[in-house]
Design a protein around this motif. Sequence first.
Motif, PDB file in Angstrom:
ATOM      1  N   GLU A  22      -4.881   8.404 -12.846  1.00  0.00           N
ATOM      2  CA  GLU A  22      -5.870   7.499 -13.396  1.00  0.00           C
ATOM      3  C   GLU A  22      -6.690   6.816 -12.316  1.00  0.00           C
ATOM      4  O   GLU A  22      -7.741   6.255 -12.593  1.00  0.00           O
ATOM      5  N   LEU A  23      -6.220   6.886 -11.070  1.00  0.00           N
ATOM      6  CA  LEU A  23      -6.963   6.268  -9.980  1.00  0.00           C
ATOM      7  C   LEU A  23      -8.231   7.043  -9.651  1.00  0.00           C
ATOM      8  O   LEU A  23      -9.112   6.533  -8.975  1.00  0.00           O
ATOM      9  N   GLU A  24      -8.325   8.286 -10.156  1.00  0.00           N
ATOM     10  CA  GLU A  24      -9.451   9.161  -9.844  1.00  0.00           C
ATOM     11  C   GLU A  24      -9.555   9.386  -8.339  1.00  0.00           C
ATOM     12  O   GLU A  24     -10.636   9.536  -7.781  1.00  0.00           O
ATOM     13  N   LEU A  25      -8.404   9.371  -7.673  1.00  0.00           N
ATOM     14  CA  LEU A  25      -8.346   9.573  -6.229  1.00  0.00           C
ATOM     15  C   LEU A  25      -7.299  10.625  -5.920  1.00  0.00           C
ATOM     16  O   LEU A  25      -6.286  10.711  -6.605  1.00  0.00           O
ATOM     17  N   PRO A  26      -7.531  11.426  -4.895  1.00  0.00           N
ATOM     18  CA  PRO A  26      -6.502  12.388  -4.492  1.00  0.00           C
ATOM     19  C   PRO A  26      -5.301  11.654  -3.930  1.00  0.00           C
ATOM     20  O   PRO A  26      -5.453  10.625  -3.282  1.00  0.00           O
ATOM     21  N   TYR A  27      -4.125  12.144  -4.202  1.00  0.00           N
ATOM     22  CA  TYR A  27      -2.923  11.534  -3.642  1.00  0.00           C
ATOM     23  C   TYR A  27      -2.568  12.276  -2.363  1.00  0.00           C
ATOM     24  O   TYR A  27      -2.216  13.445  -2.386  1.00  0.00           O
ATOM     25  N   VAL A  28      -2.661  11.585  -1.245  1.00  0.00           N
ATOM     26  CA  VAL A  28      -2.395  12.163   0.062  1.00  0.00           C
ATOM     27  C   VAL A  28      -0.978  11.813   0.472  1.00  0.00           C
ATOM     28  O   VAL A  28      -0.634  10.639   0.625  1.00  0.00           O
ATOM     29  N   GLU A  29      -0.149  12.830   0.679  1.00  0.00           N
ATOM     30  CA  GLU A  29       1.256  12.576   0.982  1.00  0.00           C
ATOM     31  C   GLU A  29       1.445  11.961   2.371  1.00  0.00           C
ATOM     32  O   GLU A  29       2.173  10.989   2.535  1.00  0.00           O
ATOM     33  N   ASN A  30       0.784  12.528   3.372  1.00  0.00           N
ATOM     34  CA  ASN A  30       0.898  12.024   4.745  1.00  0.00           C
ATOM     35  C   ASN A  30      -0.503  11.793   5.313  1.00  0.00           C
ATOM     36  O   ASN A  30      -1.023  12.633   6.064  1.00  0.00           O
ATOM     37  N   PRO A  31      -1.133  10.651   4.975  1.00  0.00           N
ATOM     38  CA  PRO A  31      -2.517  10.404   5.406  1.00  0.00           C
ATOM     39  C   PRO A  31      -2.702  10.467   6.917  1.00  0.00           C
ATOM     40  O   PRO A  31      -3.742  10.925   7.399  1.00  0.00           O
ATOM     41  N   ALA A  32      -1.705  10.033   7.680  1.00  0.00           N
ATOM     42  CA  ALA A  32      -1.843  10.000   9.134  1.00  0.00           C
ATOM     43  C   ALA A  32      -1.901  11.392   9.745  1.00  0.00           C
ATOM     44  O   ALA A  32      -2.309  11.551  10.896  1.00  0.00           O
ATOM     45  N   ALA A  51     -14.753   0.106  -3.615  1.00  0.00           N
ATOM     46  CA  ALA A  51     -15.849  -0.832  -3.879  1.00  0.00           C
ATOM     47  C   ALA A  51     -15.868  -1.320  -5.324  1.00  0.00           C
ATOM     48  O   ALA A  51     -16.410  -2.394  -5.611  1.00  0.00           O
ATOM     49  N   VAL A  52     -15.267  -0.555  -6.249  1.00  0.00           N
ATOM     50  CA  VAL A  52     -15.335  -0.937  -7.666  1.00  0.00           C
ATOM     51  C   VAL A  52     -13.974  -1.384  -8.204  1.00  0.00           C
ATOM     52  O   VAL A  52     -13.879  -1.798  -9.360  1.00  0.00           O
ATOM     53  N   LEU A  53     -12.943  -1.300  -7.369  1.00  0.00           N
ATOM     54  CA  LEU A  53     -11.623  -1.724  -7.820  1.00  0.00           C
ATOM     55  C   LEU A  53     -11.455  -3.228  -7.647  1.00  0.00           C
ATOM     56  O   LEU A  53     -12.059  -3.838  -6.763  1.00  0.00           O
ATOM     57  N   THR A  57      -5.063  -5.473  -7.200  1.00  0.00           N
ATOM     58  CA  THR A  57      -4.423  -4.541  -8.132  1.00  0.00           C
ATOM     59  C   THR A  57      -3.683  -3.451  -7.365  1.00  0.00           C
ATOM     60  O   THR A  57      -3.927  -3.232  -6.177  1.00  0.00           O
ATOM     61  N   HIS A  58      -2.810  -2.737  -8.055  1.00  0.00           N
ATOM     62  CA  HIS A  58      -2.061  -1.649  -7.429  1.00  0.00           C
ATOM     63  C   HIS A  58      -3.013  -0.553  -6.951  1.00  0.00           C
ATOM     64  O   HIS A  58      -2.810   0.039  -5.885  1.00  0.00           O
ATOM     65  N   GLU A  59      -4.018  -0.274  -7.761  1.00  0.00           N
ATOM     66  CA  GLU A  59      -4.969   0.771  -7.397  1.00  0.00           C
ATOM     67  C   GLU A  59      -5.735   0.411  -6.131  1.00  0.00           C
ATOM     68  O   GLU A  59      -5.955   1.253  -5.256  1.00  0.00           O
ATOM     69  N   TYR A  60      -6.111  -0.878  -6.036  1.00  0.00           N
ATOM     70  CA  TYR A  60      -6.842  -1.343  -4.852  1.00  0.00           C
ATOM     71  C   TYR A  60      -5.957  -1.211  -3.607  1.00  0.00           C
ATOM     72  O   TYR A  60      -6.405  -0.745  -2.554  1.00  0.00           O
ATOM     73  N   GLN A  61      -4.692  -1.616  -3.727  1.00  0.00           N
ATOM     74  CA  GLN A  61      -3.771  -1.522  -2.595  1.00  0.00           C
ATOM     75  C   GLN A  61      -3.556  -0.083  -2.157  1.00  0.00           C
ATOM     76  O   GLN A  61      -3.496   0.217  -0.960  1.00  0.00           O
ATOM     77  N   TYR A  62      -3.455   0.835  -3.131  1.00  0.00           N
ATOM     78  CA  TYR A  62      -3.272   2.245  -2.800  1.00  0.00           C
ATOM     79  C   TYR A  62      -4.471   2.777  -2.020  1.00  0.00           C
ATOM     80  O   TYR A  62      -4.312   3.440  -0.983  1.00  0.00           O
ATOM     81  N   ALA A  63      -5.666   2.471  -2.491  1.00  0.00           N
ATOM     82  CA  ALA A  63      -6.875   2.952  -1.809  1.00  0.00           C
ATOM     83  C   ALA A  63      -7.001   2.358  -0.411  1.00  0.00           C
ATOM     84  O   ALA A  63      -7.303   3.056   0.563  1.00  0.00           O
TER      85      ALA A  63
END
Length: 290
Positions: A22-32, A51-53, A57-63
Amino acid sequence: MSMATAVPTGLTHGTTTSDVAELELPYVENPAEVAPKDARELSKIFFERLAVLEEGTHEYQYARNTLIELNLALVKFAATRFRNRSDQMEDIVQVGTIGLIKAIDRFELTREVGFATFAMPCIIGEIKRFFRDTSWSVHVPRRLQELRIDLARANDLLFQELDRAPTTPELAAHLGLEEDEIVEGLVASNGYTAGSIDMPLDESGNPGSATLADRLGETDAELEIVENVQALKPLLEELGERDRWILSMRYGAEMTQSQIGAELGVSQMQVSRLLTRITSRLRTGLLAQE
């Protein structure tokens, strides 16, 4: 970039993979571990969503957390500029990461500039501020810390032009400052580093070499005794003859309380009480003079 079903950084343990979708974002397992090119593309996507979150919120923290991990390579790259301070590298990376976080919070895609271009000055500036605030052996005002840097640059430049060390008036003219300010800056520069008093005075490195500590004077305990004696004289004159005799036997002749008692014809316990009363009176008199 890799996809996974683990809970993203910043979300609670109750968050499911459907929440991530629902975040409309790809889930990156190991961003580094994402390649730099992919990290740049992913960062654009995450900044658009950030910018729109709603903040907090949890979604904002994830991004936001994912953006931090995607761009940690910028901090490591900036830290290489300070590899001569390898003993402080852990602190440098930590401080640089703070600069990265500030850059993420301030960045806007409307700036029409790449995030890396925007973030590097923030990261390096934070690291330099860390050195400026913590590297001085003696604390001096920030303006003098900055003046030290200007003086060092001016001194190098004028030395090349004049083929000699510049004078205070020449430094003042070059920097557009008063000579008093230059002198103040030069004096303050002495507080940047401090030498140990245990360092050898010569460069032989011999274990028995004299150190600065060997040549420093120490407080003379005898001086304090002289001061106390002078202060006690008028107080002793106020005592009765018997009290002065007791003090003379105890502290002059170094007689024991039992011996003093034998001289006075009293018990050792009575002598102890007499000495306590006399010394308490003298102590109170000394404290009243301070």
